[in-house]
Design a protein around this motif. Structure first.
Motif, PDB file in Angstrom:
ATOM      1  N   LEU A 155      -5.699   4.110 -61.367  1.00  0.00           N
ATOM      2  CA  LEU A 155      -6.732   3.086 -61.617  1.00  0.00           C
ATOM      3  C   LEU A 155      -7.497   3.404 -62.900  1.00  0.00           C
ATOM      4  O   LEU A 155      -7.775   2.506 -63.700  1.00  0.00           O
ATOM      5  CB  LEU A 155      -7.705   2.998 -60.436  1.00  0.00           C
ATOM      6  CG  LEU A 155      -7.096   2.601 -59.082  1.00  0.00           C
ATOM      7  CD1 LEU A 155      -8.197   2.478 -58.028  1.00  0.00           C
ATOM      8  CD2 LEU A 155      -6.323   1.291 -59.180  1.00  0.00           C
ATOM      9  N   GLY A 156      -7.816   4.664 -63.106  1.00  0.00           N
ATOM     10  CA  GLY A 156      -8.557   5.061 -64.306  1.00  0.00           C
ATOM     11  C   GLY A 156      -7.790   4.714 -65.569  1.00  0.00           C
ATOM     12  O   GLY A 156      -8.359   4.211 -66.540  1.00  0.00           O
ATOM     13  N   ASN A 161     -10.631  -0.337 -66.680  1.00  0.00           N
ATOM     14  CA  ASN A 161     -11.253  -0.837 -67.914  1.00  0.00           C
ATOM     15  C   ASN A 161     -12.549  -0.129 -68.297  1.00  0.00           C
ATOM     16  O   ASN A 161     -13.562  -0.775 -68.557  1.00  0.00           O
ATOM     17  CB  ASN A 161     -11.554  -2.344 -67.790  1.00  0.00           C
ATOM     18  CG  ASN A 161     -10.304  -3.162 -67.906  1.00  0.00           C
ATOM     19  OD1 ASN A 161      -9.473  -2.921 -68.777  1.00  0.00           O
ATOM     20  ND2 ASN A 161     -10.158  -4.119 -67.005  1.00  0.00           N
ATOM     21  N   PHE A 162     -12.496   1.189 -68.329  1.00  0.00           N
ATOM     22  CA  PHE A 162     -13.661   1.941 -68.802  1.00  0.00           C
ATOM     23  C   PHE A 162     -13.611   1.925 -70.329  1.00  0.00           C
ATOM     24  O   PHE A 162     -13.059   2.827 -70.972  1.00  0.00           O
ATOM     25  CB  PHE A 162     -13.625   3.385 -68.287  1.00  0.00           C
ATOM     26  CG  PHE A 162     -13.632   3.495 -66.780  1.00  0.00           C
ATOM     27  CD1 PHE A 162     -14.591   2.827 -66.030  1.00  0.00           C
ATOM     28  CD2 PHE A 162     -12.696   4.282 -66.124  1.00  0.00           C
ATOM     29  CE1 PHE A 162     -14.615   2.937 -64.634  1.00  0.00           C
ATOM     30  CE2 PHE A 162     -12.707   4.402 -64.744  1.00  0.00           C
ATOM     31  CZ  PHE A 162     -13.667   3.729 -63.998  1.00  0.00           C
ATOM     32  N   ARG A 367     -17.770  -1.248 -68.418  1.00  0.00           N
ATOM     33  CA  ARG A 367     -16.531  -2.040 -68.383  1.00  0.00           C
ATOM     34  C   ARG A 367     -16.638  -3.148 -69.416  1.00  0.00           C
ATOM     35  O   ARG A 367     -17.669  -3.288 -70.075  1.00  0.00           O
ATOM     36  CB  ARG A 367     -16.359  -2.647 -66.984  1.00  0.00           C
ATOM     37  CG  ARG A 367     -16.003  -1.628 -65.915  1.00  0.00           C
ATOM     38  CD  ARG A 367     -15.358  -2.313 -64.716  1.00  0.00           C
ATOM     39  NE  ARG A 367     -14.644  -1.360 -63.897  1.00  0.00           N
ATOM     40  CZ  ARG A 367     -15.009  -1.015 -62.661  1.00  0.00           C
ATOM     41  NH1 ARG A 367     -16.084  -1.535 -62.114  1.00  0.00           N
ATOM     42  NH2 ARG A 367     -14.292  -0.157 -61.980  1.00  0.00           N
ATOM     43  N   THR A 368     -15.600  -3.970 -69.541  1.00  0.00           N
ATOM     44  CA  THR A 368     -15.653  -5.083 -70.504  1.00  0.00           C
ATOM     45  C   THR A 368     -16.827  -6.005 -70.179  1.00  0.00           C
ATOM     46  O   THR A 368     -17.425  -6.596 -71.072  1.00  0.00           O
ATOM     47  CB  THR A 368     -14.337  -5.888 -70.473  1.00  0.00           C
ATOM     48  OG1 THR A 368     -13.896  -5.938 -69.121  1.00  0.00           O
ATOM     49  CG2 THR A 368     -13.257  -5.260 -71.321  1.00  0.00           C
ATOM     50  N   SER A 369     -17.167  -6.070 -68.899  1.00  0.00           N
ATOM     51  CA  SER A 369     -18.280  -6.931 -68.477  1.00  0.00           C
ATOM     52  C   SER A 369     -19.646  -6.306 -68.823  1.00  0.00           C
ATOM     53  O   SER A 369     -20.672  -6.958 -68.644  1.00  0.00           O
ATOM     54  CB  SER A 369     -18.194  -7.161 -66.970  1.00  0.00           C
ATOM     55  OG  SER A 369     -18.117  -5.904 -66.310  1.00  0.00           O
ATOM     56  N   GLY A 370     -19.661  -5.060 -69.262  1.00  0.00           N
ATOM     57  CA  GLY A 370     -20.923  -4.397 -69.614  1.00  0.00           C
ATOM     58  C   GLY A 370     -21.182  -3.168 -68.761  1.00  0.00           C
ATOM     59  O   GLY A 370     -20.274  -2.622 -68.133  1.00  0.00           O
ATOM     60  N   GLU A 371     -22.441  -2.772 -68.777  1.00  0.00           N
ATOM     61  CA  GLU A 371     -22.828  -1.543 -68.088  1.00  0.00           C
ATOM     62  C   GLU A 371     -22.888  -1.772 -66.574  1.00  0.00           C
ATOM     63  O   GLU A 371     -23.451  -2.764 -66.118  1.00  0.00           O
ATOM     64  CB  GLU A 371     -24.209  -1.142 -68.613  1.00  0.00           C
ATOM     65  CG  GLU A 371     -24.558   0.265 -68.339  1.00  0.00           C
ATOM     66  CD  GLU A 371     -25.027   0.998 -69.603  1.00  0.00           C
ATOM     67  OE1 GLU A 371     -25.391   2.162 -69.480  1.00  0.00           O
ATOM     68  OE2 GLU A 371     -24.995   0.396 -70.690  1.00  0.00           O
ATOM     69  N   CYS A 372     -22.291  -0.865 -65.807  1.00  0.00           N
ATOM     70  CA  CYS A 372     -22.337  -0.973 -64.329  1.00  0.00           C
ATOM     71  C   CYS A 372     -22.991   0.292 -63.789  1.00  0.00           C
ATOM     72  O   CYS A 372     -22.372   1.354 -63.772  1.00  0.00           O
ATOM     73  CB  CYS A 372     -20.942  -1.078 -63.720  1.00  0.00           C
ATOM     74  SG  CYS A 372     -19.881  -2.273 -64.487  1.00  0.00           S
ATOM     75  N   PRO A 411     -15.176  14.003 -64.632  1.00  0.00           N
ATOM     76  CA  PRO A 411     -13.876  13.358 -64.434  1.00  0.00           C
ATOM     77  C   PRO A 411     -13.879  12.001 -63.741  1.00  0.00           C
ATOM     78  O   PRO A 411     -12.853  11.329 -63.725  1.00  0.00           O
ATOM     79  CB  PRO A 411     -13.135  14.380 -63.560  1.00  0.00           C
ATOM     80  CG  PRO A 411     -14.204  15.090 -62.797  1.00  0.00           C
ATOM     81  CD  PRO A 411     -15.391  15.132 -63.711  1.00  0.00           C
ATOM     82  N   SER A 412     -14.987  11.604 -63.133  1.00  0.00           N
ATOM     83  CA  SER A 412     -14.972  10.361 -62.358  1.00  0.00           C
ATOM     84  C   SER A 412     -16.115   9.462 -62.790  1.00  0.00           C
ATOM     85  O   SER A 412     -17.094   9.922 -63.388  1.00  0.00           O
ATOM     86  CB  SER A 412     -15.099  10.687 -60.864  1.00  0.00           C
ATOM     87  OG  SER A 412     -15.203   9.505 -60.100  1.00  0.00           O
ATOM     88  N   ASP A 413     -16.001   8.186 -62.454  1.00  0.00           N
ATOM     89  CA  ASP A 413     -17.121   7.257 -62.688  1.00  0.00           C
ATOM     90  C   ASP A 413     -18.163   7.381 -61.580  1.00  0.00           C
ATOM     91  O   ASP A 413     -19.249   6.827 -61.692  1.00  0.00           O
ATOM     92  CB  ASP A 413     -16.609   5.820 -62.795  1.00  0.00           C
ATOM     93  CG  ASP A 413     -15.773   5.384 -61.603  1.00  0.00           C
ATOM     94  OD1 ASP A 413     -15.020   6.218 -61.042  1.00  0.00           O
ATOM     95  OD2 ASP A 413     -15.862   4.203 -61.206  1.00  0.00           O
ATOM     96  N   HIS A 414     -17.840   8.085 -60.496  1.00  0.00           N
ATOM     97  CA  HIS A 414     -18.791   8.327 -59.397  1.00  0.00           C
ATOM     98  C   HIS A 414     -19.209   9.796 -59.429  1.00  0.00           C
ATOM     99  O   HIS A 414     -18.384  10.681 -59.662  1.00  0.00           O
ATOM    100  CB  HIS A 414     -18.136   8.056 -58.037  1.00  0.00           C
ATOM    101  CG  HIS A 414     -17.847   6.610 -57.785  1.00  0.00           C
ATOM    102  ND1 HIS A 414     -18.578   5.850 -56.895  1.00  0.00           N
ATOM    103  CD2 HIS A 414     -16.903   5.784 -58.295  1.00  0.00           C
ATOM    104  CE1 HIS A 414     -18.095   4.616 -56.873  1.00  0.00           C
ATOM    105  NE2 HIS A 414     -17.072   4.544 -57.712  1.00  0.00           N
TER     106      HIS A 414
END
Ligand SMILES: NC(=O)C1=CN([C@@H]2O[C@H](COP(=O)(O)OP(=O)(O)OC[C@H]3O[C@@H](n4cnc5c(N)ncnc54)[C@H](OP(=O)(O)O)[C@@H]3O)[C@@H](O)[C@H]2O)C=CC1
Ligand SMILES: [Mg+2]
Length: 427
Positions: A155-156, A161-162, A367-372, A411-414
């Motif tokens: 997924l990464g 889409n990071f 992401r492409t949509s912006g900051e999450c 290493p992770s987005d979480h």
């Protein structure tokens, strides 16, 4: 002779730091315990060995390496996981290797090995444990629980889409070492992971050699399978230290929503503490992602709560539930957990000044949509039966940096969540 990971790594740990416990009373200011950060300095010998191990792994991924002493044996251990093709070559990836045939690893040496692989990366972020007021003294060592969505490799690289994360930061050979480094730095007794798509070729063999017993439950239709060169489905994984706990029972749960089977799963296990003989249930889950799916998540949460009611014999057995709930605290599913008859509290609220607020974020990406930036990950626990002795603080905005997560440092987005629990006295 093989020693327990805790003893071997005592120099790296904070859990045995004196003065961790604090008398009950009004909440004192949070206290930072000793740091865990260590610079990534590796000896030329280690660096050369790491490089050689990578080369060997690339050229003959399925070779069985002879077991030597010390570092060379450990390089073999890590090198065997460097090439990720094993799972895709084996359609029967659900079959775990026999742990009887795996030689124990010294966690300290594995940590050194990881640091050698990561020598070009910036140093680890510093995070401290915050001591929390608890109900009374505990006569047994605390139970350290780690909750972490480690970010599925497929997924990464293929779906998430990071946009601000350089693709080189996601290279599995190094990202894997960052994940292991985080686990080895905090030495959890129980490890609850989501988005695991390298269970059989990496985490199961390595963690079992560190003394853990693992269980994996893949998502029935993992989105990883849509990604070219994927390493199999992602799913939840639960590991516990065999020298601390005995498995009493285990359930793999495919969650339903309004009676329909869904693509989300949970694992729930009843464990018995070897020191105290007390039993408790530990569960891990990863609920449906994305906006627009709030009611679906809520239904999945209700199903999980119902399952846990049965497994805990109507809340008689103390419970810890770890998960990426993909839901902010304002969502219905969060409210179901907060108000359930299982009488659960969310551990990370205890880090706030009033003990009532969740942290401002547990995941932060662009992401492409912006900051999450969201709070989606939780460790729930039975508030009557258990106390949270300490919790690992989160990374600051400054540490996370302008490009957010994942990154060369993390290493992770979480973020990982780590808590030390103790049992309260039985009434
Ligand atoms: N072949 C079939 O019949 C079926 C196939 N599928 C496949 O599964 C996929 C959906 O599976 P499902 O379990 O519902 O997945 P989810 O919607 O729960 O999300 C899957 C992953 O995507 C991540 N994610 C969340 N938001 C975004 C975003 N905006 N952009 C990119 N990634 C994001 C999530 O990470 P995080 O939790 O960290 O936010 C999560 O791990 C489908 O796209 C399809 O590929 C599903 C069902 C049937
Ligand atoms: Mg994700």
């Amino acid at each position: 002779m093989y020693q327990s990971p805790r003893r071997l790594c005592s120099a790296l740990l904070q859990r045995d730091a004196p003065g961790l416990r604090r008398a009950p009373g009004p909440p004192p200011p949070p206290r930072r315990l000793s740091p865990t950060a260590a610079p990534r300095l590796a000896s030329p010998r280690l660096l050369a060995a790491a490089s050689a191990a990578r080369d060997v792994a690339r050229s003959c991924s399925r070779t069985v390496y002879p077991m030597g002493n010390g570092t060379s044996r450990l390089y073999s251990a890590l090198a065997k996981t460097l090439n990720s093709s094993a799972a895709s070559q084996h359609p029967e990836y659900l079959v775990a290797p026999d742990p009887e045939h795996l030689e124990p690893i010294d966690p300290k040496e594995l940590l050194e090995e990881c640091r050698a692989v990561l020598h070009t990366r910036p140093p680890r972020f510093q995070r401290d444990f915050v001591a929390l007021p608890a109900d009374g003294p505990s006569s047994h060592p605390p139970i350290r629980v780690m909750q972490w969505n480690i970010l599925a490799q497929a997924l990464g690289e293929g779906k998430d889409n990071f946009v601000q994360c350089p693709i080189e930061a996601l290279k599995w050979e190094e990202r894997k070492c960052l994940i292991l480094e985080e686990i080895l730095a905090y030495q959890p007794d129980i490890l609850c992971l989501q988005e695991v798509d390298h269970y059989f070729d990496t985490f199961q063999p390595l963690l079992s050699r560190l003394g853990y017993q693992g269980t994996f439950f893949p998502k029935p239709w993992s989105p990883c399978l849509d990604v070219e060169h994927n390493n199999g489905p992602d799913g939840c994984a639960l590991f516990f230290l065999q020298n601390r706990f005995k498995l009493v029972n285990s359930a793999n749960i495919r969650l339903t929503a309004m009676t329909l089977k869904t693509n989300q799963v949970a694992i729930a296990q009843t464990l018995e503490c070897k020191e105290s003989s007390r039993q408790f249930c530990i569960a891990v889950t990863h609920l449906k992602a994305r906006t627009g799916w709030e009611r679906f998540r809520s239904a999945q949460g209700c199903d999980l709560l119902q399952n846990l009611q049965t497994i805990t014999q109507g809340a008689k057995i103390p419970l810890i539930v770890c998960g990426d709930f993909n839901a902010e605290p304002t969502e219905e599913v969060y409210k179901h957990f907060a108000s359930s008859s299982l009488n659960l509290n969310s551990a990370y609220k205890l880090l706030s000044a009033d003990g009532q607020s969740e942290p401002p974020y547990t995941t932060w990406k662009i992401r492409t949509s912006g900051e999450c930036r969201h709070t989606l990950d939780y460790i729930w626990y039975s508030r009557q039966a258990l106390s949270v002795r300490s919790a690992l603080d989160l990374l600051t905005e400054e540490q996370i940096g302008p490009n957010r997560l994942p990154s060369f440092n993390y290493p992770s987005d979480h973020l990982s969540l780590v808590c030390d629990f103790s049992f309260n006295e039985e009434p």
